[in-house]
Design a protein around this motif. Structure first.
Motif, short mmCIF file in Angstrom:
data_model
loop_
_atom_site.label_atom_id
_atom_site.label_comp_id
_atom_site.label_asym_id
_atom_site.label_seq_id
_atom_site.Cartn_x
_atom_site.Cartn_y
_atom_site.Cartn_z
N MET A 84 0.85 -1.35 0.14
CA MET A 84 0.02 0.11 0.22
C MET A 84 0.71 1.12 -0.14
SD MET A 84 -3.20 -0.98 2.72
CE MET A 84 -3.91 0.57 2.39
N SER A 85 1.92 1.27 0.88
CA SER A 85 3.14 2.46 0.95
C SER A 85 3.43 2.33 -0.75
CB SER A 85 4.03 2.05 1.72
OG SER A 85 3.54 2.01 3.11
N VAL A 91 2.68 5.30 -7.35
CA VAL A 91 1.41 5.47 -8.54
C VAL A 91 0.93 6.73 -8.10
CG1 VAL A 91 -0.58 4.63 -9.43
CG2 VAL A 91 1.23 3.29 -8.77
N VAL A 92 0.57 7.28 -6.78
CA VAL A 92 -0.33 8.11 -6.59
C VAL A 92 0.53 9.42 -6.54
CG1 VAL A 92 -1.85 9.23 -4.92
CG2 VAL A 92 -1.98 6.84 -5.17
N PHE A 93 1.46 9.36 -5.77
CA PHE A 93 2.43 10.60 -5.66
C PHE A 93 3.38 10.78 -6.59
CE2 PHE A 93 0.34 9.99 -1.39
CZ PHE A 93 -0.41 10.97 -1.18
N GLU A 94 3.83 9.83 -7.40
CA GLU A 94 5.00 9.80 -8.41
C GLU A 94 6.16 10.25 -7.69
OE1 GLU A 94 3.75 11.77 -11.74
OE2 GLU A 94 2.06 10.28 -12.41
N SER A 95 6.49 9.63 -6.47
CA SER A 95 7.49 10.22 -5.73
C SER A 95 8.85 9.50 -5.95
CB SER A 95 7.25 10.01 -4.07
OG SER A 95 8.08 10.69 -3.29
N SER A 96 9.62 9.35 -5.02
CA SER A 96 10.87 8.76 -5.14
C SER A 96 11.25 7.50 -5.50
CB SER A 96 11.87 9.01 -4.15
OG SER A 96 13.05 8.60 -4.26
N LEU A 97 11.92 7.22 -6.64
CA LEU A 97 12.04 5.71 -7.07
C LEU A 97 12.96 5.03 -5.92
CD1 LEU A 97 11.28 3.65 -9.36
CD2 LEU A 97 13.47 4.59 -10.55
N ILE A 159 10.72 11.66 -14.25
CA ILE A 159 11.23 10.64 -15.33
C ILE A 159 10.01 10.68 -16.26
CG2 ILE A 159 11.45 8.34 -15.60
CD1 ILE A 159 12.90 8.12 -12.73
N ILE A 160 9.01 10.92 -15.94
CA ILE A 160 7.75 10.78 -16.76
C ILE A 160 7.79 12.04 -17.61
CG2 ILE A 160 5.27 10.85 -16.96
CD1 ILE A 160 4.94 9.16 -14.37
N ASN A 161 7.99 13.25 -17.03
CA ASN A 161 8.42 14.35 -17.78
C ASN A 161 9.39 14.44 -18.93
OD1 ASN A 161 6.28 15.60 -16.39
ND2 ASN A 161 7.35 16.52 -14.64
N TYR A 162 10.54 13.70 -18.53
CA TYR A 162 11.70 13.76 -19.28
C TYR A 162 11.27 13.00 -20.41
CZ TYR A 162 16.12 11.78 -21.12
OH TYR A 162 17.04 11.46 -21.94
N GLN A 163 10.31 12.03 -20.45
CA GLN A 163 9.93 11.23 -21.63
C GLN A 163 8.96 12.06 -22.36
OE1 GLN A 163 9.57 6.40 -20.72
NE2 GLN A 163 9.15 7.63 -18.80
N ALA A 164 8.23 12.95 -21.85
CA ALA A 164 7.29 13.80 -22.74
C ALA A 164 8.16 14.85 -23.71
CB ALA A 164 6.55 14.60 -21.73
N VAL A 227 1.12 -2.38 -9.18
CA VAL A 227 2.28 -1.40 -9.00
C VAL A 227 3.44 -1.69 -9.88
CG1 VAL A 227 4.08 -0.44 -7.14
CG2 VAL A 227 1.72 -0.76 -6.36
N LEU A 228 3.87 -2.98 -9.94
CA LEU A 228 4.94 -3.16 -10.89
C LEU A 228 4.78 -3.03 -12.46
CD1 LEU A 228 6.32 -6.40 -8.98
CD2 LEU A 228 7.37 -4.24 -8.79
N LEU A 229 3.47 -3.40 -12.73
CA LEU A 229 3.14 -2.98 -14.12
C LEU A 229 2.97 -1.61 -14.34
CD1 LEU A 229 0.45 -5.56 -14.59
CD2 LEU A 229 2.83 -5.98 -15.47
N TRP A 230 2.46 -0.92 -13.50
CA TRP A 230 2.39 0.58 -13.65
C TRP A 230 3.82 1.02 -13.72
CZ3 TRP A 230 4.11 4.95 -11.27
CH2 TRP A 230 3.29 6.06 -11.76
N LEU A 231 4.47 0.74 -12.78
CA LEU A 231 5.97 1.18 -12.96
C LEU A 231 6.79 1.13 -14.16
CD1 LEU A 231 8.04 2.75 -10.71
CD2 LEU A 231 8.74 0.69 -9.90
#
Length: 295
Positions: A84-85, A91-97, A159-164, A227-231
């Motif tokens: 859950m963490s 996924v929700v906060f797109e925080s630190s890898l 990382i998502i923004n970099y790919q954009a 989570v893993l698929l989303w990541l």
């Protein structure tokens, strides 16, 4: 007003957790169905994973005479807390890898404690294999490191923004993406790398967990799969899919289908071969790193 907002946040968090569990559970049911079809069996319905989870939830908790309480109870609760963490941090906060990596490592401790706390020889062997398989998590660390070198950030949102701007990382770091994909394969049921739940040791570290505790572990596994698929989609494909929930689901289904086909036609590896092969695959990411340095 603050109390109302807090209640709203709690309801929202629980709702998203339920969503992740339902999607993850259906995908795991789909995974089992594909394997059955490939192997010439009709297989259970796709909702079977959810049915199993509910079935165990309403059954009585049993405590083996050999169980080491309260650890036996605590590890199952810790399992769902970890994922859950991970769900909210990633996924929700797109925080630190880096935090996700820490939670992933913590999961290995949970698996080890889960196996040892039962007192069962099968559970203990599953717990020991879990620690042994931790060496195979090298692909995760290698991928995180090389993505940082490329994007100069460990924040998932960055990382998502970099790919954009620069396009999917999948095409820039194909071997790193492959290493992470192998990590996904290793976490799938009936995986060739699934040494911690090998059928020769019954159900591995969860052999003696039954009733509500097993239901909690099943819920955790479904959230973990989500989570893993989303990541994977977020790190290597980026906003092309991740910004559209429907396309994200399509990507998850496609990944699950490919992984299911691999699991259906590939025999289980021995523990040594499983770990060494994953480490070898992780080492291939160095080719991506050298390519970036040269260019």
């Amino acid at each position: 007003m603050d109390a109302i907002l807090s209640i709203g946040h709690i309801i929202g968090a629980l709702s998203y957790t339920l969503y992740a569990f339902l999607i993850g559970g259906l995908l795991l049911g789909f995974h089992r169905k594909i394997i059955s079809r490939v192997q010439g069996r009709p297989g259970p319905p796709i909702i079977q994973y959810l049915i199993h989870t509910f079935k165990f939830y309403i059954k009585e908790i049993t405590f083996p005479i050999t169980a080491g309480n309260p650890l036996y109870l605590f590890v199952a609760l810790m399992d769902i807390m970890v994922w859950m963490s991970a769900l909210f941090v990633g996924v929700v906060f797109e925080s630190s890898l880096l935090i996700l990596v820490g939670l992933y490592v913590l999961q290995k401790i949970v698996e080890h404690g889960c196996g040892l706390s039962s007192g069962s020889p099968y559970g203990k062997l599953g717990g020991v294999r879990s620690v042994f398989s931790a060496a195979a998590e090298v692909p995760l660390f290698a991928v995180v490191g090389i993505i940082y070198v490329l994007t100069h950030s460990l924040m998932i949102g960055d990382i998502i923004n970099y790919q954009a701007v620069n396009g999917p990382i999948l095409f820039k770091l194909p071997l790193a993406a492959f290493a992470f994909f192998i990590l996904l394969v290793s976490k799938a049921p009936n995986s060739p790398f699934g040494i911690v739940k090998d059928k020769c040791i019954v159900s591995g570290y969860i052999t003696e967990h039954f009733g509500t505790l097993e239901s909690i572990i099943l819920i955790s596994d479904a959230i973990a799969w989500f989570v893993l698929l989303w990541l994977f989609i977020a790190l290597f494909i980026g906003p092309v899919l991740i910004l559209n929930p429907l396309l994200t689901l399509v990507g998850m289904v496609a990944l699950t289908f490919i992984i299911s086909m691999i699991c259906a036609i590939t025999p289980l590896l021995t523990p040594n071969h499983s770990v060494m092969l994953q480490i070898l695959i992780a080492s291939l990411t160095m080719i991506d790193l050298l390519y970036m340095v040269v260019h």
